[in-house]
Design a protein around this motif. Structure first.
Motif, PDB file in Angstrom:
ATOM      1  N   TYR A 194      48.514  -5.178  58.592  1.00 37.72           N
ATOM      2  CA  TYR A 194      48.756  -5.644  57.227  1.00 37.72           C
ATOM      3  C   TYR A 194      48.393  -7.111  57.035  1.00 37.72           C
ATOM      4  CZ  TYR A 194      51.226  -7.232  53.092  1.00 37.72           C
ATOM      5  OH  TYR A 194      51.529  -7.814  51.893  1.00 37.72           O
ATOM      6  N   ARG A 195      48.408  -7.917  58.098  1.00 45.99           N
ATOM      7  CA  ARG A 195      48.216  -9.360  57.966  1.00 45.99           C
ATOM      8  C   ARG A 195      46.964  -9.754  57.179  1.00 45.99           C
ATOM      9  NH1 ARG A 195      48.988 -10.491  62.755  1.00 45.99           N
ATOM     10  NH2 ARG A 195      51.135 -11.239  62.615  1.00 45.99           N
ATOM     11  N   PRO A 196      45.789  -9.154  57.426  1.00 47.93           N
ATOM     12  CA  PRO A 196      44.611  -9.552  56.623  1.00 47.93           C
ATOM     13  C   PRO A 196      44.794  -9.295  55.135  1.00 47.93           C
ATOM     14  CG  PRO A 196      43.940  -8.346  58.600  1.00 47.93           C
ATOM     15  CD  PRO A 196      45.425  -8.214  58.503  1.00 47.93           C
ATOM     16  N   GLN A 197      45.450  -8.186  54.769  1.00 50.35           N
ATOM     17  CA  GLN A 197      45.696  -7.904  53.352  1.00 50.35           C
ATOM     18  C   GLN A 197      46.667  -8.931  52.754  1.00 50.35           C
ATOM     19  OE1 GLN A 197      45.622  -5.315  55.659  1.00 50.35           O
ATOM     20  NE2 GLN A 197      43.548  -4.829  54.966  1.00 50.35           N
ATOM     21  N   HIS A 198      47.672  -9.311  53.542  1.00 53.12           N
ATOM     22  CA  HIS A 198      48.653 -10.282  53.077  1.00 53.12           C
ATOM     23  C   HIS A 198      47.977 -11.623  52.791  1.00 53.12           C
ATOM     24  CE1 HIS A 198      52.631 -12.093  52.664  1.00 53.12           C
ATOM     25  NE2 HIS A 198      52.234 -13.074  53.462  1.00 53.12           N
ATOM     26  N   ILE A 199      47.106 -12.043  53.689  1.00 48.39           N
ATOM     27  CA  ILE A 199      46.403 -13.309  53.511  1.00 48.39           C
ATOM     28  C   ILE A 199      45.469 -13.238  52.304  1.00 48.39           C
ATOM     29  CG2 ILE A 199      44.754 -14.896  54.565  1.00 48.39           C
ATOM     30  CD1 ILE A 199      45.917 -14.045  57.297  1.00 48.39           C
ATOM     31  N   PHE A 200      44.733 -12.133  52.182  1.00 46.94           N
ATOM     32  CA  PHE A 200      43.792 -11.982  51.072  1.00 46.94           C
ATOM     33  C   PHE A 200      44.514 -11.999  49.728  1.00 46.94           C
ATOM     34  CE2 PHE A 200      41.936  -9.033  47.965  1.00 46.94           C
ATOM     35  CZ  PHE A 200      40.733  -9.689  47.709  1.00 46.94           C
ATOM     36  N   PHE A 201      45.577 -11.201  49.594  1.00 47.31           N
ATOM     37  CA  PHE A 201      46.275 -11.137  48.315  1.00 47.31           C
ATOM     38  C   PHE A 201      47.013 -12.439  48.009  1.00 47.31           C
ATOM     39  CE2 PHE A 201      45.792  -6.488  48.827  1.00 47.31           C
ATOM     40  CZ  PHE A 201      45.242  -6.223  47.578  1.00 47.31           C
ATOM     41  N   GLY A 202      47.468 -13.150  49.045  1.00 51.67           N
ATOM     42  CA  GLY A 202      48.094 -14.442  48.805  1.00 51.67           C
ATOM     43  C   GLY A 202      47.129 -15.419  48.156  1.00 51.67           C
ATOM     44  N   ALA A 203      45.910 -15.502  48.710  1.00 51.75           N
ATOM     45  CA  ALA A 203      44.898 -16.395  48.143  1.00 51.75           C
ATOM     46  C   ALA A 203      44.469 -15.927  46.758  1.00 51.75           C
ATOM     47  CB  ALA A 203      43.695 -16.478  49.076  1.00 51.75           C
ATOM     48  N   THR A 204      44.374 -14.606  46.564  1.00 60.24           N
ATOM     49  CA  THR A 204      43.951 -14.067  45.276  1.00 60.24           C
ATOM     50  C   THR A 204      44.976 -14.355  44.189  1.00 60.24           C
ATOM     51  OG1 THR A 204      42.701 -12.283  46.348  1.00 60.24           O
ATOM     52  CG2 THR A 204      43.316 -11.954  44.044  1.00 60.24           C
ATOM     53  N   GLY A 249      55.778  -9.024  52.125  1.00 63.82           N
ATOM     54  CA  GLY A 249      55.668  -9.960  53.237  1.00 63.82           C
ATOM     55  C   GLY A 249      56.981 -10.125  53.982  1.00 63.82           C
ATOM     56  N   PHE A 250      58.079 -10.193  53.228  1.00 65.39           N
ATOM     57  CA  PHE A 250      59.396 -10.287  53.865  1.00 65.39           C
ATOM     58  C   PHE A 250      59.672  -9.047  54.704  1.00 65.39           C
ATOM     59  CE2 PHE A 250      63.980  -9.488  53.927  1.00 65.39           C
ATOM     60  CZ  PHE A 250      64.458 -10.692  54.400  1.00 65.39           C
ATOM     61  N   GLY A 251      59.331  -7.879  54.155  1.00 63.62           N
ATOM     62  CA  GLY A 251      59.576  -6.638  54.882  1.00 63.62           C
ATOM     63  C   GLY A 251      58.775  -6.535  56.160  1.00 63.62           C
ATOM     64  N   PHE A 252      57.558  -7.040  56.139  1.00 65.13           N
ATOM     65  CA  PHE A 252      56.692  -6.920  57.311  1.00 65.13           C
ATOM     66  C   PHE A 252      56.932  -8.015  58.344  1.00 65.13           C
ATOM     67  CE2 PHE A 252      54.190  -3.937  54.838  1.00 65.13           C
ATOM     68  CZ  PHE A 252      53.644  -3.110  55.804  1.00 65.13           C
ATOM     69  N   PHE A 253      57.161  -9.243  57.908  1.00 65.75           N
ATOM     70  CA  PHE A 253      57.118 -10.368  58.829  1.00 65.75           C
ATOM     71  C   PHE A 253      58.466 -11.022  59.138  1.00 65.75           C
ATOM     72  CE2 PHE A 253      52.880 -10.422  56.706  1.00 65.75           C
ATOM     73  CZ  PHE A 253      52.141 -10.041  57.830  1.00 65.75           C
ATOM     74  N   LEU A 254      59.479 -10.808  58.311  1.00 65.96           N
ATOM     75  CA  LEU A 254      60.761 -11.438  58.570  1.00 65.96           C
ATOM     76  C   LEU A 254      61.893 -10.436  58.770  1.00 65.96           C
ATOM     77  CD1 LEU A 254      60.714 -14.499  56.131  1.00 65.96           C
ATOM     78  CD2 LEU A 254      60.717 -14.561  58.623  1.00 65.96           C
ATOM     79  N   VAL A 305      55.891  -8.917  44.265  1.00 61.65           N
ATOM     80  CA  VAL A 305      55.626  -7.804  45.182  1.00 61.65           C
ATOM     81  C   VAL A 305      55.098  -8.316  46.517  1.00 61.65           C
ATOM     82  CG1 VAL A 305      54.202  -5.753  45.561  1.00 61.65           C
ATOM     83  CG2 VAL A 305      55.242  -6.152  43.310  1.00 61.65           C
ATOM     84  N   GLN A 306      54.203  -9.303  46.464  1.00 56.54           N
ATOM     85  CA  GLN A 306      53.655  -9.884  47.688  1.00 56.54           C
ATOM     86  C   GLN A 306      54.757 -10.476  48.553  1.00 56.54           C
ATOM     87  OE1 GLN A 306      50.728 -10.083  49.173  1.00 56.54           O
ATOM     88  NE2 GLN A 306      50.368 -12.126  50.006  1.00 56.54           N
ATOM     89  N   TRP A 307      55.712 -11.163  47.918  1.00 56.90           N
ATOM     90  CA  TRP A 307      56.803 -11.751  48.687  1.00 56.90           C
ATOM     91  C   TRP A 307      57.693 -10.671  49.301  1.00 56.90           C
ATOM     92  CZ3 TRP A 307      61.979 -11.923  49.438  1.00 56.90           C
ATOM     93  CH2 TRP A 307      62.462 -12.997  50.177  1.00 56.90           C
ATOM     94  N   LEU A 308      58.027  -9.649  48.531  1.00 58.03           N
ATOM     95  CA  LEU A 308      58.862  -8.578  49.051  1.00 58.03           C
ATOM     96  C   LEU A 308      58.205  -7.869  50.228  1.00 58.03           C
ATOM     97  CD1 LEU A 308      60.338  -6.822  45.872  1.00 58.03           C
ATOM     98  CD2 LEU A 308      61.532  -8.298  47.499  1.00 58.03           C
TER      99      LEU A 308
END
Length: 252
Positions: free
Chosen positions: A157-167, A140-145, A135-138
């Motif tokens: 969304y970027r702070p949430q993306h970074i937080f969930f990536g590390a989590t 992230g792809f939708g938002f950033f690529l 889900v994180q990849w999907l």
């Protein structure tokens, strides 16, 4: 460390921490292979060795490659933002595919042997980590690529993306440790407490995985090691020419 020709300076200690993380990660992968080869008979897609595909793929995919994907924005400090994003996304794709092979291997092995699925804490955490990773990849792809998301939406969304990536990365490491302990208890039982060679090697593997995870998270959480904003950042971060508003985006 001095910068050259307008390039952002690399913090003096950063390359050493990155190199240390890679050393730990590669040794962890090699130790996983050694453990499976020396004490579990190796790996194969058929027979009892099919199960061994699972731990090897998970260590390579959801731990080593995922960790490297998270480090992309620290290592590649002067490349264009789009290039860095593509590399970040591709590493996650490779990690997902390898982890998927490992997941299919263990479910197929359980089916052939008639074993129950998804009853242990390790399996619950593993499925959660895998689903969240996908889900994180999907997202992230939708938002950033993928074209369409506005710059303001990406910034929120970027702070949430970074937080969930590390989590998710931390969850993957913890799940691997649970699985390692579970595998040792199943095979060794009471002999685990007698310092059996397999138990000692597997304990060392657990320390390597934990060390890799801690080192990656330390690099990610050092605010002064983040990719610095660049003067041309707004132009470089116009993914597929969809950026039309706002100031230059902050670094990840």
């Amino acid at each position: 460390m001095e910068s050259h020709a307008g390039l952002a300076a690399t913090p003096r200690a950063l390359p050493y921490y990155v190199a240390f993380s890679q050393l730990l990660g590669l040794i962890a992968v090699a130790t996983t292979g050694a453990w499976l080869g020396l004490y579990r008979g190796g790996i194969a897609w058929q027979g009892v060795l099919q199960f061994n595909v699972h731990p090897l793929c998970m260590v390579i995919g959801l731990i080593f490659l995922q960790g490297d994907a998270l480090l992309v924005y620290r290592v590649f400090r002067n490349e264009t933002k789009r290039t860095t994003k593509v590399l970040h996304g591709l590493l996650h794709v490779f990690a997902f595919i390898i982890a998927l092979v490992g997941l299919v291997a263990v479910f197929d092995y359980h089916r052939k042997k008639g074993y129950a699925d998804l009853y242990s804490l390790h399996s619950w955490c593993g499925i959660l980590a895998f689903v969240l990773y996908f889900v994180q990849w999907l997202v992230g792809f939708g938002f950033f690529l993928f074209p369409g998301a506005s710059f303001s939406l990406r910034s929120r969304y970027r702070p949430q993306h970074i937080f969930f990536g590390a989590t998710i990365f931390l969850l993957a490491v913890g799940t691997a440790l649970l699985g390692l302990k579970e595998a040792l208890l199943f095979k060794l039982g009471a002999k685990y407490s007698t310092f059996e060679p397999e138990g000692v090697l597997a304990n060392m593997l657990g320390l390597l995985l934990a060390g890799f995870g801690v080192t990656v998270l330390y690099i990610l959480t050092r605010a002064d090691w983040k990719r610095p904003p660049q003067a041309e950042e707004q132009a470089l971060s116009m993914d597929f020419k969809t950026l039309t508003e706002g100031d230059s985006p902050s670094s990840q």
